[in-house]
Design an enzyme around this catalytic site. Structure first.
Site, PDB file in Angstrom:
ATOM      1  N   ASP A  52       0.825  -1.202   0.000  1.00  0.00           N
ATOM      2  CA  ASP A  52       0.000   0.000   0.000  1.00  0.00           C
ATOM      3  C   ASP A  52       0.867   1.262   0.000  1.00  0.00           C
ATOM      4  O   ASP A  52       2.082   1.207   0.203  1.00  0.00           O
ATOM      5  CB  ASP A  52      -0.914   0.008   1.222  1.00  0.00           C
ATOM      6  CG  ASP A  52      -1.949  -1.103   1.192  1.00  0.00           C
ATOM      7  OD1 ASP A  52      -2.324  -1.536   0.079  1.00  0.00           O
ATOM      8  OD2 ASP A  52      -2.388  -1.547   2.279  1.00  0.00           O
ATOM      9  N   TYR A 111       6.064  -9.893   6.686  1.00  0.00           N
ATOM     10  CA  TYR A 111       6.075  -8.454   6.939  1.00  0.00           C
ATOM     11  C   TYR A 111       6.594  -8.193   8.345  1.00  0.00           C
ATOM     12  O   TYR A 111       6.423  -9.012   9.251  1.00  0.00           O
ATOM     13  CB  TYR A 111       4.665  -7.864   6.814  1.00  0.00           C
ATOM     14  CG  TYR A 111       4.215  -7.588   5.402  1.00  0.00           C
ATOM     15  CD1 TYR A 111       4.404  -6.338   4.819  1.00  0.00           C
ATOM     16  CD2 TYR A 111       3.595  -8.578   4.651  1.00  0.00           C
ATOM     17  CE1 TYR A 111       3.983  -6.075   3.526  1.00  0.00           C
ATOM     18  CE2 TYR A 111       3.163  -8.333   3.353  1.00  0.00           C
ATOM     19  CZ  TYR A 111       3.363  -7.078   2.798  1.00  0.00           C
ATOM     20  OH  TYR A 111       2.948  -6.836   1.507  1.00  0.00           O
TER      21      TYR A 111
END
Length: 253
Positions: A52, A111
């Site tokens: 994002d 992540y």
């Protein structure tokens, strides 16, 4: 045409995510423009994921088809890095088998989300300032529940074009870094939904603040409702840390 894997990293602050946007600059666009300048023709790329806006990647892979094998991959990497500027680094461009796919062949992505509980003038925006009273042990207990979860609708951005919200999370834990007062949340899964990690972290923080019990955390998941989960955390402390494939890819040069 010869298929190649590109191993790269980027700082996401100046980009509106990985994927090309109609009116905003993206990481994909910047790399494709650099490739076009170097090879003097359009070279589309496909990334391992779609981070994002504002999210970083310490490791990202993409594949592309080049007109021919590189005669000097070291020179190509250096030239591309000089074109791209400081926010994107190309580590290697290596040939692979013709059907290799950076996105669909990935079997696991990891992540990391960084936080600190002490004042740190050097953390910048790459680590989130957390309260010293945050209960990391409680957040880790909640994180274990994610390993038993399959439907992550409660942590997904609304109105996306994905066909399923089913993910298989294999790791979700907070651990202290070597610098006192600095922490990292690491989560690994076969796939991630849009905004998923930041929503998960935001909901775990509610547990760490004592505002949400473990049973309440389970109830958030069971409701399959994004409105039930915690706030979406800031993007800048989030990094795509690694992407794993069933075959070796990438190398530093």
């Amino acid at each position: 045409m010869t298929r190649h894997f590109i191993h790269l990293a980027y700082l996401g602050a100046n980009f509106h995510g990985w994927q090309r946007q109609p009116h905003d600059t993206s990481v994909q666009q910047a790399i494709e423009e650099a490739l076009a300048m170097y090879f003097r023709q359009e070279i589309p790329i496909t990334g391992a994921g779609r981070t994002d806006a504002g999210v970083n990647a310490s490791t990202m892979f993409a594949h592309c088809d080049l007109p021919e094998p590189l005669a000097d991959d070291t020179a190509a990497v250096r030239a591309l890095n000089s074109i791209l500027g400081r926010d994107i680094a190309i580590y290697s461009i290596t040939p692979t088998h013709p059907d290799a796919h950076a996105r669909f062949d990935a079997v696991e992505r990891t992540y990391r989300y960084f936080a600190h509980t002490v004042k740190d003038p050097f953390a910048g925006g790459l680590s989130w300032q957390a309260s010293p009273q945050l209960d990391f042990e409680a957040m880790n207990e909640a994180g274990k529940i994610l390993l038993e979860t399959s439907d992550f609708t409660s942590f997904s951005k609304l109105h996306t074009d994905v066909k399923t919200n089913i993910c298989r999370v294999t790791e979700a834990r907070w651990f202290p870094l070597d610098t006192p007062g600095h922490w990292c949340f690491q989560i690994s899964a076969d796939r991630f939904l849009r905004n998923m990690v930041r929503a998960v972290v935001g909901t775990l923080v509610e547990v760490g603040r004592g505002k949400l019990t473990l049973d309440g955390f389970r109830a958030v998941i069971d409701r399959r409702d994004r409105c039930a989960a915690g706030t979406s955390m800031p993007a800048s402390p989030l990094f795509l840390h690694s992407v794993r494939y069933p075959y070796p890819v990438g190398r530093h040069i």
